[in-house]
Write a protein that holds these residues in place. Structure first.
Motif, PDB file in Angstrom:
ATOM      1  N   LEU A 144       0.824  -1.204   0.000  1.00 34.38           N
ATOM      2  CA  LEU A 144       0.000   0.000   0.000  1.00 34.38           C
ATOM      3  C   LEU A 144       0.855   1.248   0.000  1.00 34.38           C
ATOM      4  O   LEU A 144       0.604   2.192  -0.760  1.00 34.38           O
ATOM      5  N   TYR A 145       1.887   1.275   0.864  1.00 35.47           N
ATOM      6  CA  TYR A 145       2.790   2.421   0.889  1.00 35.47           C
ATOM      7  C   TYR A 145       3.509   2.588  -0.446  1.00 35.47           C
ATOM      8  O   TYR A 145       3.686   3.710  -0.942  1.00 35.47           O
ATOM      9  N   ARG A 146       3.931   1.469  -1.024  1.00 41.23           N
ATOM     10  CA  ARG A 146       4.660   1.528  -2.280  1.00 41.23           C
ATOM     11  C   ARG A 146       3.788   2.100  -3.392  1.00 41.23           C
ATOM     12  O   ARG A 146       4.241   2.915  -4.197  1.00 41.23           O
ATOM     13  N   SER A 147       2.537   1.699  -3.419  1.00 44.65           N
ATOM     14  CA  SER A 147       1.612   2.222  -4.429  1.00 44.65           C
ATOM     15  C   SER A 147       1.328   3.703  -4.199  1.00 44.65           C
ATOM     16  O   SER A 147       1.271   4.495  -5.148  1.00 44.65           O
ATOM     17  N   ALA A 148       1.147   4.078  -2.936  1.00 45.05           N
ATOM     18  CA  ALA A 148       0.852   5.474  -2.625  1.00 45.05           C
ATOM     19  C   ALA A 148       2.027   6.381  -2.962  1.00 45.05           C
ATOM     20  O   ALA A 148       1.841   7.487  -3.496  1.00 45.05           O
ATOM     21  N   PHE A 149       3.245   5.921  -2.684  1.00 40.94           N
ATOM     22  CA  PHE A 149       4.419   6.737  -2.965  1.00 40.94           C
ATOM     23  C   PHE A 149       4.749   6.775  -4.456  1.00 40.94           C
ATOM     24  O   PHE A 149       5.418   7.711  -4.918  1.00 40.94           O
ATOM     25  N   TYR A 150       4.300   5.768  -5.190  1.00 40.49           N
ATOM     26  CA  TYR A 150       4.562   5.759  -6.625  1.00 40.49           C
ATOM     27  C   TYR A 150       3.593   6.661  -7.381  1.00 40.49           C
ATOM     28  O   TYR A 150       3.880   7.110  -8.495  1.00 40.49           O
ATOM     29  N   LEU A 151       2.458   6.950  -6.784  1.00 38.36           N
ATOM     30  CA  LEU A 151       1.425   7.744  -7.450  1.00 38.36           C
ATOM     31  C   LEU A 151       1.915   9.109  -7.929  1.00 38.36           C
ATOM     32  O   LEU A 151       1.557   9.532  -9.040  1.00 38.36           O
ATOM     33  N   PRO A 152       2.719   9.867  -7.151  1.00 43.33           N
ATOM     34  CA  PRO A 152       3.187  11.164  -7.654  1.00 43.33           C
ATOM     35  C   PRO A 152       3.958  11.081  -8.963  1.00 43.33           C
ATOM     36  O   PRO A 152       3.906  12.020  -9.768  1.00 43.33           O
ATOM     37  N   SER A 153       4.676   9.965  -9.202  1.00 39.81           N
ATOM     38  CA  SER A 153       5.401   9.838 -10.463  1.00 39.81           C
ATOM     39  C   SER A 153       4.454   9.727 -11.646  1.00 39.81           C
ATOM     40  O   SER A 153       4.785  10.136 -12.759  1.00 39.81           O
ATOM     41  N   LEU A 154       3.271   9.168 -11.408  1.00 39.09           N
ATOM     42  CA  LEU A 154       2.292   9.054 -12.483  1.00 39.09           C
ATOM     43  C   LEU A 154       1.574  10.371 -12.756  1.00 39.09           C
ATOM     44  O   LEU A 154       1.170  10.645 -13.879  1.00 39.09           O
ATOM     45  N   LEU A 155       1.448  11.200 -11.716  1.00 40.73           N
ATOM     46  CA  LEU A 155       0.673  12.432 -11.843  1.00 40.73           C
ATOM     47  C   LEU A 155       1.533  13.682 -11.955  1.00 40.73           C
ATOM     48  O   LEU A 155       1.023  14.741 -12.336  1.00 40.73           O
ATOM     49  N   GLY A 156       2.823  13.581 -11.599  1.00 41.64           N
ATOM     50  CA  GLY A 156       3.655  14.773 -11.494  1.00 41.64           C
ATOM     51  C   GLY A 156       3.806  15.546 -12.784  1.00 41.64           C
ATOM     52  O   GLY A 156       3.948  16.767 -12.775  1.00 41.64           O
ATOM     53  N   GLY A 157       3.780  14.861 -13.928  1.00 37.85           N
ATOM     54  CA  GLY A 157       3.946  15.558 -15.197  1.00 37.85           C
ATOM     55  C   GLY A 157       2.656  15.996 -15.839  1.00 37.85           C
ATOM     56  O   GLY A 157       2.669  16.473 -16.977  1.00 37.85           O
ATOM     57  N   SER A 158       1.542  15.873 -15.143  1.00 35.46           N
ATOM     58  CA  SER A 158       0.254  16.206 -15.728  1.00 35.46           C
ATOM     59  C   SER A 158      -0.052  17.692 -15.570  1.00 35.46           C
ATOM     60  O   SER A 158       0.494  18.382 -14.709  1.00 35.46           O
ATOM     61  N   VAL A 159      -0.954  18.150 -16.404  1.00 34.64           N
ATOM     62  CA  VAL A 159      -1.364  19.551 -16.350  1.00 34.64           C
ATOM     63  C   VAL A 159      -2.135  19.837 -15.068  1.00 34.64           C
ATOM     64  O   VAL A 159      -1.989  20.905 -14.461  1.00 34.64           O
ATOM     65  N   ALA A 160      -2.936  18.856 -14.617  1.00 39.23           N
ATOM     66  CA  ALA A 160      -3.743  19.064 -13.413  1.00 39.23           C
ATOM     67  C   ALA A 160      -2.861  19.321 -12.194  1.00 39.23           C
ATOM     68  O   ALA A 160      -3.151  20.216 -11.380  1.00 39.23           O
ATOM     69  N   ILE A 161      -1.785  18.543 -12.044  1.00 32.20           N
ATOM     70  CA  ILE A 161      -0.892  18.739 -10.898  1.00 32.20           C
ATOM     71  C   ILE A 161      -0.174  20.073 -10.998  1.00 32.20           C
ATOM     72  O   ILE A 161       0.049  20.761  -9.986  1.00 32.20           O
ATOM     73  N   ALA A 162       0.206  20.478 -12.210  1.00 30.76           N
ATOM     74  CA  ALA A 162       0.862  21.776 -12.373  1.00 30.76           C
ATOM     75  C   ALA A 162      -0.075  22.916 -11.982  1.00 30.76           C
ATOM     76  O   ALA A 162       0.340  23.897 -11.349  1.00 30.76           O
ATOM     77  N   ILE A 163      -1.355  22.799 -12.339  1.00 32.91           N
ATOM     78  CA  ILE A 163      -2.331  23.812 -11.925  1.00 32.91           C
ATOM     79  C   ILE A 163      -2.496  23.815 -10.410  1.00 32.91           C
ATOM     80  O   ILE A 163      -2.560  24.874  -9.764  1.00 32.91           O
ATOM     81  N   LEU A 164      -2.552  22.616  -9.829  1.00 29.58           N
ATOM     82  CA  LEU A 164      -2.656  22.518  -8.369  1.00 29.58           C
ATOM     83  C   LEU A 164      -1.435  23.139  -7.705  1.00 29.58           C
ATOM     84  O   LEU A 164      -1.562  23.831  -6.682  1.00 29.58           O
ATOM     85  N   TRP A 165      -0.271  22.911  -8.273  1.00 28.84           N
ATOM     86  CA  TRP A 165       0.963  23.487  -7.717  1.00 28.84           C
ATOM     87  C   TRP A 165       0.927  25.008  -7.770  1.00 28.84           C
ATOM     88  O   TRP A 165       1.395  25.677  -6.858  1.00 28.84           O
ATOM     89  N   ARG A 166       0.362  25.540  -8.827  1.00 29.53           N
ATOM     90  CA  ARG A 166       0.258  26.998  -8.932  1.00 29.53           C
ATOM     91  C   ARG A 166      -0.649  27.564  -7.859  1.00 29.53           C
ATOM     92  O   ARG A 166      -0.409  28.666  -7.339  1.00 29.53           O
ATOM     93  N   GLN A 167      -1.683  26.812  -7.492  1.00 29.35           N
ATOM     94  CA  GLN A 167      -2.573  27.259  -6.428  1.00 29.35           C
ATOM     95  C   GLN A 167      -1.913  27.125  -5.059  1.00 29.35           C
ATOM     96  O   GLN A 167      -2.085  27.983  -4.190  1.00 29.35           O
TER      97      GLN A 167
END
Length: 336
Positions: A144-167
């Protein structure tokens, strides 16, 4: 008494000289009308399998030519032309490469990208290694921890995360809200030239999941007997980490270093979304790839953009080759 062949049937009677040799020859003679197959020649079944393999490889071959090789050759040709996407390209030789030497924004993009690579990649690998060592201790719910920690690598390059980061790093974002508890009042991080790039560095460090999983796989391959022997010799945790874990993990560190370095050189989405495509403030987030995009698709200077792209390709190739050369001094392989 000598036996003779029968005139009526034409058969050679048993005992006739040469009968055994004739029979042997008849036994080894190939059937009439079929040529003997040479040793090592492919059979019909092998040729059929080769045809099937090529049919399955055909989509990849078409994609390789149409999506990768074709545009690569086209960009190399355009790098020596003046092309605005609207009129036919005109050959200008090395003028695009000469223009780079006097382009201030080009050197600003080079500086920002180098700082981003040299700062974010070591921090990301260090954080990923730290978490991999923690997770390697056999925690409950490790998957469970491994899956949770791997999730940012799947989402980090997305536009949605970049918008969230700007907020998050905006003037009224979460970061400033937390800092306000300690009496620290900062404006928008993204509008401060001295802080804007650091937000993108933090975003890259946050995408630690992929190298962490690779580190975790490498840690599982280290023999436990080495740690047991070092404990008998009185080595502590820090000593075991630097004398056993790090040396045996150097091939994995080298692999992650190459992968994340190439990825950092090609970073684009985060800077484009966070800065609104401008690379601001004051070009503090003007990544090299973002400047290529601006020259090619905003200013319609595709020839210059193609030349910049080939410079980036050569820089990545040179950096990778340099890492391979230097790896001989610090990467340890078990068979050496």
């Amino acid at each position: 008494m000598t036996l003779t062949s029968s005139n009526e049937t034409g058969r050679r009677e048993p005992g006739t000289p040469g009968a055994a040799g004739a029979a042997g020859a008849a036994g080894t003679r190939p059937p009439r009308g079929r040529a003997p197959r040479r040793k090592g020649a492919p059979s019909g079944g092998t040729r059929g399998q080769g045809l099937v393999a090529h049919v399955f490889l055909l989509p990849w071959m078409i994609g390789m030519v149409a999506v990768t090789a074709g545009p690569l050759v086209a960009s190399l040709v355009l790098a020596f032309t003046d092309y605005d996407l609207l009129s036919p390209p005109q050959f200008i030789g090395l003028d695009n490469f000469v223009r780079m030497a006097g382009d201030e924004r080009f050197w600003a993009a080079v500086r920002v990208t180098l700082v981003y690579v040299l700062v974010s990649v070591p921090l990301q690998l260090g954080f990923a290694l730290f978490l991999a060592v923690v997770l390697d201790k056999g925690l409950r719910g490790l998957s469970l921890y491994r899956s949770a920690f791997y999730l940012p690598s799947l989402l980090g390059g997305s536009v949605a995360i970049a918008i969230l980061w700007r907020q998050i790093f905006g003037e009224n974002g979460l970061v400033n809200h937390v800092l306000g508890w300690f009496g620290l009042e900062l404006g928008s991080w993204l509008q401060d030239p001295s802080l804007a790039l650091s937000t993108l560095v933090v975003l890259n460090v946050w995408t630690f999941g992929s190298p962490m999983v690779i580190f975790l796989a490498g840690l599982r391959q280290i023999p436990e007997e080495l740690y047991e022997a070092s404990m008998i010799d009185g080595a502590g945790r820090v000593r075991r980490f630097w004398s056993i874990t790090i040396p045996l993990l150097t091939p994995i560190i080298f692999l992650n270093l190459i992968l994340q370095m190439i990825s950092a050189f090609q970073a684009f989405t985060q800077a484009h979304v966070v800065s609104g495509g401008s690379g601001g403030p004051l070009d503090s987030t003007l990544f090299y790839t973002l400047y290529i995009y601006q020259r090619g698709f905003v200013n319609f200077d595709m020839g210059y953009a193609s030349a910049m792209a080939w410079v980036l390709l050569l820089v990545i190739a040179a950096a990778t080759a340099a890492n391979f050369v230097m790896s001989r001094r610090w990467v340890y392989y078990g068979d050496e």
